[in-house]
Design a protein around this motif. Sequence first.
Motif, short mmCIF file in Angstrom:
data_model
loop_
_atom_site.label_atom_id
_atom_site.label_comp_id
_atom_site.label_asym_id
_atom_site.label_seq_id
_atom_site.Cartn_x
_atom_site.Cartn_y
_atom_site.Cartn_z
N ASN A 73 0.89 -1.12 -0.07
CA ASN A 73 0.04 -0.06 -0.08
C ASN A 73 0.86 1.29 -0.12
N GLU A 74 1.86 1.27 1.01
CA GLU A 74 2.66 2.42 1.09
C GLU A 74 3.49 2.62 -0.54
N ALA A 75 3.98 1.36 -0.86
CA ALA A 75 5.05 1.40 -2.09
C ALA A 75 4.31 1.95 -3.24
N LYS A 76 3.07 1.37 -3.56
CA LYS A 76 2.41 1.34 -4.96
C LYS A 76 1.15 2.21 -4.96
N CYS A 77 0.30 2.18 -3.88
CA CYS A 77 -1.28 2.91 -3.91
C CYS A 77 -0.84 4.29 -3.81
N PRO A 80 -2.24 6.38 -0.86
CA PRO A 80 -2.14 4.97 0.11
C PRO A 80 -3.69 4.96 0.71
N LEU A 81 -4.16 3.82 0.73
CA LEU A 81 -5.32 3.71 1.65
C LEU A 81 -4.76 3.95 3.14
N ASP A 82 -6.16 4.24 3.88
CA ASP A 82 -5.88 4.09 5.19
C ASP A 82 -5.50 2.85 5.82
N VAL A 86 -6.61 -1.25 5.44
CA VAL A 86 -5.49 -2.42 4.72
C VAL A 86 -5.70 -3.56 5.80
N ARG A 87 -5.48 -3.12 7.10
CA ARG A 87 -5.68 -4.15 8.04
C ARG A 87 -6.78 -5.18 7.84
N GLY A 88 -8.04 -4.29 7.70
CA GLY A 88 -9.62 -4.91 7.69
C GLY A 88 -9.33 -5.75 6.29
N ILE A 89 -8.93 -5.56 5.42
CA ILE A 89 -8.71 -6.50 4.10
C ILE A 89 -8.11 -7.76 4.79
N GLU A 132 -11.51 4.18 10.54
CA GLU A 132 -10.89 4.61 9.68
C GLU A 132 -10.95 6.13 9.64
N ARG A 133 -9.89 6.83 9.06
CA ARG A 133 -10.29 8.40 8.96
C ARG A 133 -11.02 8.45 7.40
N VAL A 134 -11.82 9.48 7.57
CA VAL A 134 -12.65 9.85 6.31
C VAL A 134 -11.51 10.36 5.21
N GLY A 135 -11.65 9.87 3.80
CA GLY A 135 -10.78 10.30 2.68
C GLY A 135 -11.61 11.40 2.22
N TRP A 136 -10.81 12.51 1.67
CA TRP A 136 -11.47 13.56 0.98
C TRP A 136 -10.88 13.92 -0.31
#
Length: 464
Positions: A73-77, A80-82, A86-89, A132-136
Motif C-alpha cells: 500500500n505504501e509503495a504502490k497505492c 495510499p489507503l488508510d 488495509v488491515r481490515g482487508i 478509519e479516517r474519512v478520505g477527502w
Amino acid sequence: MMRVVTEEMLEAVAHEGPALSRGRASGQHGPAETVGERILPGRRNVTLTSLAGTMRRRGFGEEAISAALLAENEAKCDPPLDQGEVRGIARSVARYESGSPEVERAARDGSHAVTTVVTDEAGTLLSDVQPERVGWLWQGRIPRGKLSIVDGDPGLGKSAMTTDLAARVSAGLGLPDGSPCEAAGAVICSAEDGLADTIRPRLDAAGGDPERVVALATVLDGEGMERLLSIPEDMPLIEKAIERVGAALVIVDPLMAFLSGKTDSYRDQDVRRALAPLAKLAEKTGAAVVVVRHLNKSGGKNPVYRGGGSIGIIGAARSGMIVGADPDDGDRRVLAPVKNNLAAPAPSLAFTLQQADNGAVRVEWRGETGLSAGDLLAAPRDDESSALEAAQEFLAELLADGPVPHGEVVAAAEQAGVSMRTARRAKQELGVRSVAVREAGTRGVQVWLWELPGDRDDQPDEVF
C-alpha cells in the motif's frame, strides 16, 4: 507462529496472483492493470484483496498478510489507503480457510465479498471494526467513497462548476480553495449538455486532461436503440467507466434524469432503494460521487428541503452544497454548504462565469465569502413560482404512475415541503379525484386514493 514475509516471497506471491503484475484486457473482470508501479484510486482495494487472497491460499496468516499489504500500500497505492482499511482487508481474507471458495475468489478477482463474514451472532461488535479516517477529494466538501449533493436553480453555473472540478482532478491542478489535488480520472454523466459543443470545450478551457475523463450518458438497449443511463440498473456500466480511467470523481447531472422509470423521486423508500447501489459503488471504488439537482419551487428558506424530490436524497448524501446567486452582486455565484455529516462545514466560496478564448464558459474562483445557503435562498429569485404551482408540480409527478393512497400523499408532501392545505388546492386545480376503496360487504372505506383525471374516467368514485 507468524511467518516472516521476505521481499523474495512477496515478489513470488505477486507474480503468482494477477493483482500486481498482470494487465487486464478490455472487458475482462478482475484487478486492473497498474500504471507503472502505481495503483490508482478505484482499484486499490481490489488489488490488495487479490494479493491477500493469493497469500492466504499459500498458507499465510493475518499478521503476515497485513504486513505485506501495508508495505505494498505504501509503495504502490497512489494515494495510499488508510492503514486501518488495509488491515481490515487482511483480517477479512484471513478468516477463511486456505483453499476455500472465498479465498480463491479473492485471489482471482479481488472480490469484496470476502469482507462480509456470516456468523450466528446478530450484528457487529464495534471491537471487530477497524477505525478509519474519512478520505477527502476536497477537504470538508466532497468526501471520497461517498455521495455528495449540489443543488441550485437552472442557469446559475452548477454544471460549469462541476466540469471545472472534473478538469482540476483530471490534471491535478489543485482545488478552488488552493488545496492540492492528485491527478486522477473523472466520469461525467450529463443528460443536458452536449459533449462536443459544451462539455469538451469547458474541460479544455479549465485546463483538464481529456484522456482522463469519460463521458457516460446513454447506452444501447436490447434492440440497439440508444437510451439514457438508468440508476440503479446500470451500476455495472458506471463501475466500468470508473475503472477505465481510475476515476476519483463521478458527476451525475442532473440526478432526476438518470433515475429509473420505476423510481418515484418523491417517495423516500424509492429514492433510497435507487441511491443505495450508487452509494455502495462509491464505497467500493473509493470514488467521490457528486449528484446535481435543481431546486424545487416551494420557496422555502431551509436549504435542506429545497432540493427537488424526496428529502431522502439529501439524507442519503454525506455532504450537501448549494449554488446560488450572490444577492449583492448579480455577476457572482456562491457555492455554500448545506449539510456535512463527516466534518465541520467548509467556508462558502464565490465564483464568476467568464467566456474563455475557445468560446466556452470558464469558472473563475473568487475566494471565501460570508454568505450562507440561507442567504442565497432568501434572495429574490427571478423565476420564483407560487406555492400553489409547486404543489401542482409535486402532485402531477407523484400521481403520474397511477393512484396513490391518501396517507402516502400526506407523507410525500411533508418530505417535499408542501403543506396539505396547498396540496388540496392543487388537487382541485388539477382535477385530481378521490376514489374510495371499500371491502365488499362492509360499509366503511378501506382506503382513499388520489388519482389524476383521465386515469379511470369511466370508473365510479367508489371501488369495491
